[in-house]
Write an enzyme that holds these catalytic residues in place. Structure first.
Site, PDB file in Angstrom:
ATOM      1  N   ASP A   1       0.691  -0.784  -0.346  1.00  0.00           N
ATOM      2  CA  ASP A   1      -0.145  -0.079  -0.070  1.00  0.00           C
ATOM      3  C   ASP A   1       0.425   0.914  -0.142  1.00  0.00           C
ATOM      4  OD1 ASP A   1      -2.511   1.221   0.495  1.00  0.00           O
ATOM      5  OD2 ASP A   1      -1.855   1.550   2.616  1.00  0.00           O
TER       6      ASP A   1
ATOM      7  N   CYS B   1      -4.164  -2.518  -2.604  1.00  0.00           N
ATOM      8  CA  CYS B   1      -5.433  -2.033  -2.581  1.00  0.00           C
ATOM      9  C   CYS B   1      -5.989  -0.699  -3.394  1.00  0.00           C
ATOM     10  CB  CYS B   1      -6.213  -0.918  -1.319  1.00  0.00           C
ATOM     11  SG  CYS B   1      -4.987  -0.033  -0.963  1.00  0.00           S
TER      12      CYS B   1
ATOM     13  N   ARG C   1     -13.968  -5.365  -4.799  1.00  0.00           N
ATOM     14  CA  ARG C   1     -14.874  -4.569  -3.815  1.00  0.00           C
ATOM     15  C   ARG C   1     -16.377  -4.231  -3.740  1.00  0.00           C
ATOM     16  NH1 ARG C   1     -12.147  -0.140  -1.580  1.00  0.00           N
ATOM     17  NH2 ARG C   1     -13.861  -0.310  -0.439  1.00  0.00           N
TER      18      ARG C   1
HETATM   19  N1   CP Z   1      -9.034   1.119  -1.883  1.00  0.00           N
HETATM   20  C1   CP Z   1      -9.700   2.010  -1.518  1.00  0.00           C
HETATM   21  O1   CP Z   1     -10.645   2.069  -0.512  1.00  0.00           O
HETATM   22  O2   CP Z   1      -9.881   2.900  -2.436  1.00  0.00           O
HETATM   23  P1   CP Z   1     -10.372   4.644  -2.441  1.00  0.00           P
HETATM   24  O3   CP Z   1      -9.699   5.302  -1.332  1.00  0.00           O
HETATM   25  O4   CP Z   1     -10.630   4.766  -4.214  1.00  0.00           O
HETATM   26  O5   CP Z   1     -11.391   4.478  -2.410  1.00  0.00           O
HETATM   27  N1  NVA Z   2      -3.511   3.522   3.568  1.00  0.00           N
HETATM   28  C1  NVA Z   2      -4.288   4.274   2.330  1.00  0.00           C
HETATM   29  C2  NVA Z   2      -5.400   3.515   1.703  1.00  0.00           C
HETATM   30  C3  NVA Z   2      -6.281   4.167   0.752  1.00  0.00           C
HETATM   31  C4  NVA Z   2      -7.459   3.361   0.583  1.00  0.00           C
HETATM   32  C5  NVA Z   2      -4.948   5.300   3.052  1.00  0.00           C
HETATM   33  O1  NVA Z   2      -5.442   5.710   3.918  1.00  0.00           O
HETATM   34  O2  NVA Z   2      -5.261   5.997   2.470  1.00  0.00           O
END
Ligand code: CP
Ligand code: NVA
Length: 318
Positions: A235, A275, A303
């Site tokens: 991530d 993600c 999702r």
């Molecule tokens: N992975 C995820 O939650 O993506 P978004 O921030 O685009 O919703």
């Molecule tokens: N760790 C990231 C996830 C985004 C889907 C955030 O919190 O920005």
């Protein structure tokens, strides 16, 4: 109703009308039943009509996947969403959560909330009389973890005994992966730079929920973490709200990049997950993200299916 559907319904019935604030809110048997329902919905073998129910979306941070997948999931369930972004509601002018939650409970059937602190989310849940769903906080991203483990189950046909190596920041995504993975019998190794590991509270919580001998570990050496891994996950290094730390983190995390070298260490069967959104060239190279090991877009698709299943259950559609 066929007996398989009846079995799913009875397993999931206790989750109807309840909150989903943390990965720990679902039991492992409920997660597995939810995956069955998600797969039925995905294949078109199951249709559920919620009859015009309404999901309110309160998003105080940006979102593509979570927002759109909730919108499409509700549309496919015969319901709809209303955008309750604080910029267009009185929340943005300081109306309290306590009052907002009670009022919105009179109009909507559930709320999906993306916010900074988990405490804010819990305050919404305390004052709402409808289910509240965590659409990401600084602490957890439980809907993401559901889609992640559904993707892994689809690919490997099992979850128990799978080795997942998460390379990067010990953040919300890592926290939910640990908790959910522990319950599903997945061995989760979180590999972060020193000082960026998940908190000991979350680690202990995950370990206490561990089933089927799953091992939840923390390490600091990516080349060791990926040995024997079935899944490599990463991530962003700076999450939403940490933008000011981005440059500093880029230096600290340089060794924690998912690239071809790390894939080669794990072996050619390993799958890559992220993600999204990705910072290509930082936590993952373009080559890795586009490689045949990458299941990142299947993961993003899931999702939709898993949240559709979740909403069907929470809104009493089974
Ligand atoms: N992975 C995820 O939650 O993506 P978004 O921030 O685009 O919703
Ligand atoms: N760790 C990231 C996830 C985004 C889907 C955030 O919190 O920005």
């Amino acid at each position: 109703m066929a007996s398989a559907s009846l079995g799913l319904a009875s397993e999931l019935s206790s989750f109807s009308k309840t909150n989903f604030l943390s990965s720990a809110d679902l039991k492992s048997s409920q997660i597995l039943s939810l995956f069955e329902l998600a797969k039925q919905l995905k294949s078109g073998n199951r249709r559920i009509d919620l009859g015009n129910r309404v999901l309110g979306l309160i998003f105080t941070k940006a979102s593509t996947r979570t927002r759109v997948s909730f919108q499409v999931a509700m549309a496919r369930l015969g319901g709809q969403t209303v955008d309750l972004n604080p910029q267009v509601t009185q929340l943005g002018r300081g109306e309290s959560v306590k009052d907002t939650a009670r009022v919105l409970s009179r109009y909507c059937d559930a709320l999906a909330i993306r916010t900074f602190s988990q405490q804010d989310l819990e305050e919404y849940a305390e004052w709402s009389t409808i289910p509240v769903i965590n659409a990401l906080t600084d602490l957890e991203h439980p809907c993401q973890a559901l889609a992640d483990y559904l993707t892994i189950q689809e690919k490997f046909g099992k979850l128990k005994g799978i080795n997942l190596s998460y390379i990067g920041d010990g953040n919300n995504v890592a926290n939910s992966l640990m908790i959910c993975g522990a319950m599903l019998g997945v061995n989760v190794c979180i590999c972060s730079p020193k000082g960026f590991e998940p908190s000991s509270n979350i680690l202990e919580k995950a370990k206490s929920l561990s089933k089927n001998g799953s091992k939840i570990t923390i390490c600091n050496e990516p080349s060791k973490s990926v040995i024997g891994a079935d899944v490599i996950y990463t991530d962003v290094w700076a999450s939403m709200g940490q933008e000011k730390e981005q440059l500093k983190r880029k230096e600290i995390f340089e060794k924690y990049k998912v690239d071809q070298e790390l894939i080669d260490l794990a072996g050619k069967e390993v799958i890559l997950l992220h993600c999204l959104p990705a910072h290509r060239g930082e936590e993952i190279t373009d080559q890795a993200l586009e490689s045949q090991n990458s299941y990142i877009f299947d993961q993003a698709e899931n999702r939709l299916h898993v949240q559709q299943a979740l909403l069907a259950v929470q809104l009493g559609g089974l």
